[in-house]
Scaffold this active site. Structure first.
Site, PDB file in Angstrom:
ATOM      1  N   CYS A   2      -5.977  44.241   0.349  1.00  0.00           N
ATOM      2  CA  CYS A   2      -7.165  44.813   0.953  1.00  0.00           C
ATOM      3  C   CYS A   2      -7.021  45.027   2.445  1.00  0.00           C
ATOM      4  O   CYS A   2      -6.309  44.294   3.123  1.00  0.00           O
ATOM      5  CB  CYS A   2      -8.340  43.885   0.749  1.00  0.00           C
ATOM      6  SG  CYS A   2      -8.858  43.821  -0.942  1.00  0.00           S
ATOM      7  N   TRP A  75      -7.484  45.963  -3.174  1.00  0.00           N
ATOM      8  CA  TRP A  75      -6.486  45.539  -4.156  1.00  0.00           C
ATOM      9  C   TRP A  75      -7.213  44.518  -5.021  1.00  0.00           C
ATOM     10  O   TRP A  75      -7.485  43.403  -4.583  1.00  0.00           O
ATOM     11  CB  TRP A  75      -5.274  44.935  -3.434  1.00  0.00           C
ATOM     12  CG  TRP A  75      -4.172  44.575  -4.365  1.00  0.00           C
ATOM     13  CD1 TRP A  75      -3.216  45.401  -4.878  1.00  0.00           C
ATOM     14  CD2 TRP A  75      -3.911  43.281  -4.910  1.00  0.00           C
ATOM     15  NE1 TRP A  75      -2.394  44.698  -5.716  1.00  0.00           N
ATOM     16  CE2 TRP A  75      -2.800  43.400  -5.756  1.00  0.00           C
ATOM     17  CE3 TRP A  75      -4.519  42.040  -4.786  1.00  0.00           C
ATOM     18  CZ2 TRP A  75      -2.266  42.334  -6.450  1.00  0.00           C
ATOM     19  CZ3 TRP A  75      -3.993  40.962  -5.489  1.00  0.00           C
ATOM     20  CH2 TRP A  75      -2.883  41.119  -6.305  1.00  0.00           C
ATOM     21  N   ASN A 100     -12.388  41.281   2.384  1.00  0.00           N
ATOM     22  CA  ASN A 100     -11.037  40.894   1.977  1.00  0.00           C
ATOM     23  C   ASN A 100     -11.092  39.431   1.592  1.00  0.00           C
ATOM     24  O   ASN A 100     -11.656  38.632   2.339  1.00  0.00           O
ATOM     25  CB  ASN A 100     -10.045  41.004   3.143  1.00  0.00           C
ATOM     26  CG  ASN A 100      -9.735  42.434   3.483  1.00  0.00           C
ATOM     27  OD1 ASN A 100     -10.183  43.347   2.803  1.00  0.00           O
ATOM     28  ND2 ASN A 100      -8.967  42.620   4.540  1.00  0.00           N
ATOM     29  N   GLU A 489      21.374  28.687   0.755  1.00  0.00           N
ATOM     30  CA  GLU A 489      20.863  29.695   1.687  1.00  0.00           C
ATOM     31  C   GLU A 489      21.481  29.491   3.076  1.00  0.00           C
ATOM     32  O   GLU A 489      21.833  30.460   3.760  1.00  0.00           O
ATOM     33  CB  GLU A 489      19.323  29.621   1.731  1.00  0.00           C
ATOM     34  CG  GLU A 489      18.637  30.545   2.724  1.00  0.00           C
ATOM     35  CD  GLU A 489      18.937  32.033   2.539  1.00  0.00           C
ATOM     36  OE1 GLU A 489      19.509  32.420   1.519  1.00  0.00           O
ATOM     37  OE2 GLU A 489      18.613  32.796   3.466  1.00  0.00           O
ATOM     38  N   HIS A 512      33.777  16.040  -7.579  1.00  0.00           N
ATOM     39  CA  HIS A 512      34.347  16.751  -8.723  1.00  0.00           C
ATOM     40  C   HIS A 512      35.185  17.938  -8.272  1.00  0.00           C
ATOM     41  O   HIS A 512      35.423  18.856  -9.046  1.00  0.00           O
ATOM     42  CB  HIS A 512      33.230  17.195  -9.674  1.00  0.00           C
ATOM     43  CG  HIS A 512      32.477  16.040 -10.255  1.00  0.00           C
ATOM     44  ND1 HIS A 512      33.000  15.217 -11.220  1.00  0.00           N
ATOM     45  CD2 HIS A 512      31.251  15.536  -9.971  1.00  0.00           C
ATOM     46  CE1 HIS A 512      32.119  14.264 -11.516  1.00  0.00           C
ATOM     47  NE2 HIS A 512      31.056  14.444 -10.754  1.00  0.00           N
TER      48      HIS A 512
HETATM   49  N1  HGA Z   1     -12.229  39.981  -4.187  1.00  0.00           N
HETATM   50  C1  HGA Z   1     -12.412  41.311  -3.696  1.00  0.00           C
HETATM   51  C2  HGA Z   1     -11.436  41.638  -2.581  1.00  0.00           C
HETATM   52  C3  HGA Z   1     -10.005  41.496  -3.028  1.00  0.00           C
HETATM   53  C4  HGA Z   1      -8.962  41.396  -1.924  1.00  0.00           C
HETATM   54  O1  HGA Z   1      -9.167  40.905  -0.806  1.00  0.00           O
HETATM   55  N2  HGA Z   1      -7.674  41.794  -2.240  1.00  0.00           N
HETATM   56  O2  HGA Z   1      -6.633  41.687  -1.326  1.00  0.00           O
HETATM   57  C5  HGA Z   1     -12.313  42.331  -4.815  1.00  0.00           C
HETATM   58  O3  HGA Z   1     -11.757  42.055  -5.894  1.00  0.00           O
HETATM   59  O4  HGA Z   1     -12.840  43.418  -4.647  1.00  0.00           O
END
Ligand code: HGA
Length: 616
Positions: A2, A75, A100, A489, A512
């Site tokens: 988001c 997202w 977000n 690493e 070993h």
């Molecule tokens: N929970 C909210 C925002 C998702 C979010 O921050 N994604 O990175 C939603 O699902 O709309």
């Protein structure tokens, strides 16, 4: 992931908001939206599934205009990626909210608000914020004050921006667990989740801190702390190129990126930790349901990412009790693989374009039911718009930012953080973690950036130790348990950039075979956190000393190991054992860096190597 953009100005802000969203596109998202307080005096919005381009085209055909607005790329974590679930979310046509993060107590809030007569139009957790704020405004008319009262009732993580048709001279914002930055203009001000989104309009920024509430007007910005006290936040001037493309005060990108680790680890955790739990939905809306079914995990990756996967095996089996296999992608993709039922396929790649890893994912998805398919695929990746992310069912993005040095550093530690979040999420959903473990590790994860800062403060000590290696041609790295992949690493870093031959062994394997190589020309590097394997490791170190081998030991301050002839002990801050692999990686990165500098090799672009390996 988001992204948020907001603006309050004397001009139409639609183009500013769209440009801001485009600048956040690299994070990967599934829908986009904008809300404006229109010149007609009402809130209007437009939302589209897909790219910002879709939104832009829709606005080109049927424009929205206003001097106050907020915008979002989503997202999905709660509710499918549909137009109805896209942000901004409205309450009663009076408020628009973008968010977000994840509101953990959204179900109980939703029930309560429905009881109060609010009608929900989306499946998101975000919509409860809009209605709760609307409800609060009945008793607390000031928007910022009502937001303060609202966030007190939210559990989880949020970066929020709100506009109201009734107070159209301001936008208000709140931050807890998801970043927000205010951009300062001349007679206009802005807000975003990443300053990158605002660079076309300003170069002066104020970063909100945890718990801050902000009221942003055209000609003023007022901020309050979580305790409700007015506070001034420093104004930071952005220098063009100061971030990725500039080494800043550092001699090489690699050193800069090593030193960025506290910050990028912090970012990778942002919005993903609840009070005492990892927010499982950070992996996507269907994550909890899928994780409940997982009986095995198959990790596939290359190079440094493969080492991150090796560490995760110790975590997934040791903490969450989930059987886990790890394999390099170039092998996995060409071999006949037997897949146990309900196996989650996890790919790890910085760029998300690593050819072998991508091919392994594609093969995994093509498996016929007769061959036994995977339950689902999860990508752990640093680039939101990569093929790996697009083609996987679930994603957890690391937030390492662009990595310029070919030898991976911050990508590795952020991958480890992501894999720890995966371990705790799967363990949480399946109820397989020991009681108290998740709360303890969530707390320790919050402290991790500070710990990494302490390890970085050892920079000049490690620089001195590097002198022991400059004339050597071979080195051994030893570790036990989850420190074995850390040793791998460490050895990889040293060979990549200093061209010294370095091999890693589980310390118990020493006798070993590799012990035959040990003499005064073969320094042996060891990582020794204070865990139940420490005494065994100490015996292995004696075996090296008895053959005249020189030991360089990065040891927990409580490990009881001391300097002596041929033994150099570098004391490390104490850390909970599960997170030790992340902390102990730091001095090994610094060691290879300083050895390479002493040898005069091309640190950032070592010979024969490339950054994003998009060929087989
Ligand atoms: N929970 C909210 C925002 C998702 C979010 O921050 N994604 O990175 C939603 O699902 O709309």
């Amino acid at each position: 992931m988001c992204g948020i953009v907001g603006a309050v100005a004397e001009r139409n802000v639609t183009a500013i908001l769209l440009e801001g969203l485009k600048r956040l596109e690299y994070r990967g998202y599934d829908s986009a939206g904008v809300a404006l307080f229109s010149n007609a005096g009402v809130l209007e919005r437009r939302r589209r599934v897909g790219k910002v381009n879709e939104l832009e085209q829709s606005l080109a055909g049927d424009p929205l205009a206003g001097r106050l607005g907020i915008a979002h790329v989503r997202w999905a974590t709660h509710g499918a990626p549909t137009e109805q679930n896209a942000h901004p979310h409205f309450s009663n046509g009076e408020l628009a909210v973008v968010h977000n993060g994840i509101i953990e107590n959204h179900e109980s809030l939703r029930e309560r608000l429905q009881g109060l007569g609010y009608v929900f139009t989306s499946d998101t957790d975000t919509e409860v914020i809009a209605h709760l704020l609307h409800h609060k405004l009945r008793d607390i008319p000031d928007l910022a004050a009502a937001l303060k009262a609202t966030v007190k009732e939210l559990h989880g993580a949020y970066g929020l921006a709100v506009i109201s048709a009734k107070q159209p001279d301001r936008l208000v914002a709140a931050r807890s667990g998801s970043p927000l930055v205010v951009g300062l203009g001349l007679g206009e001000n802005f807000l975003a989740s990443d300053q990158l989104a605002l660079r076309q309009v300003t170069d002066r920024f104020m970063y909100l801190e945890e718990g801050d509430i902000a009221e942003i007007r055209r000609d003023s910005v007022q901020i309050w702390t979580a305790a409700g006290l007015p506070v001034e936040r420093e104004v930071v001037q952005y220098r063009e190129g100061a971030e990725a493309a500039d080494k800043g005060e550092f001699r090489h990108f690699m050193l800069k990126e090593i030193h960025e680790q506290p910050k990028v680890v912090q970012r990778t955790l942002e919005g993903r930790l609840g009070q005492e739990q990892v927010l499982v939905q950070a992996f996507g809306p269907q994550a909890a349901e899928l994780f409940a079914k997982v009986r095995n995990v198959q990790i596939v990756a290359c190079g440094t990412s493969y080492h991150a996967g090796m560490v995760a095996r110790y975590w997934l089996e040791g903490l969450a009790g989930i059987p886990c296999q790890v394999e390099v992608a170039s092998e996995f993709r060409y071999r006949k693989v037997v897949v146990q039922p309900d196996t989650l396929f996890v790919s790890i790649s910085q760029s998300g374009e690593t050819a072998d890893t991508l091919a392994a994912l594609r093969n995994a998805k093509l498996r016929s039911p007769k061959e036994g398919g995977f339950l689902a695929s999860l990508a752990i990746c640093n680039v939101g718009i990569s093929s790996l992310v697009r083609e996987s069912d679930l994603t957890l993005l690391t937030q390492a930012g662009p990595e310029i040095g070919v030898a991976s550093t911050k990508a590795f530690t952020t991958q480890l953080v992501a894999l720890m979040l995966l371990t705790l999420s799967v363990g949480q959903v399946q109820g397989s973690l020991e009681p108290g473990v998740e709360a303890e590790l969530v707390e320790e994860l919050r402290r991790l950036p500070t710990r990494l800062g302490e390890a970085l403060a050892m920079d000049s000590t490690v620089e001195k130790v590097a002198e022991l290696f400059a004339e050597k041609s071979h080195t051994l790295f030893l570790g036990r348990g989850a420190q074995f992949p850390v040793a791998m690493e460490g050895a990889l870093k040293l060979k990549e950039i200093s061209y010294i031959h370095a091999e890693a062994y589980p310390a118990g394997e020493l006798k070993h075979g590799p012990l035959a190589l040990v003499d005064s020309d073969m320094p042996v590097v060891t990582v020794a956190p204070n865990n139940e394997l420490l005494e065994k490791l100490k015996s292995n170190l004696q075996e090296v000393r008895a053959r005249g081998g020189e030991l360089i030991v990065f040891a927990d301050e409580q490990a009881g190991l001391n300097d002596g002839t041929g033994t150099h002990v570098i004391s490390m801050p104490h850390i909970v054992d599960a997170l030790a692999p992340i902390l102990y990686t730091i001095p090994l990165q610094l060691l290879s860096y300083y050895v390479a500098v002493l040898k005069g090799t091309d640190v950032d672009q070592p010979r024969n190597l490339a950054k994003s390996v998009t060929v087989e």
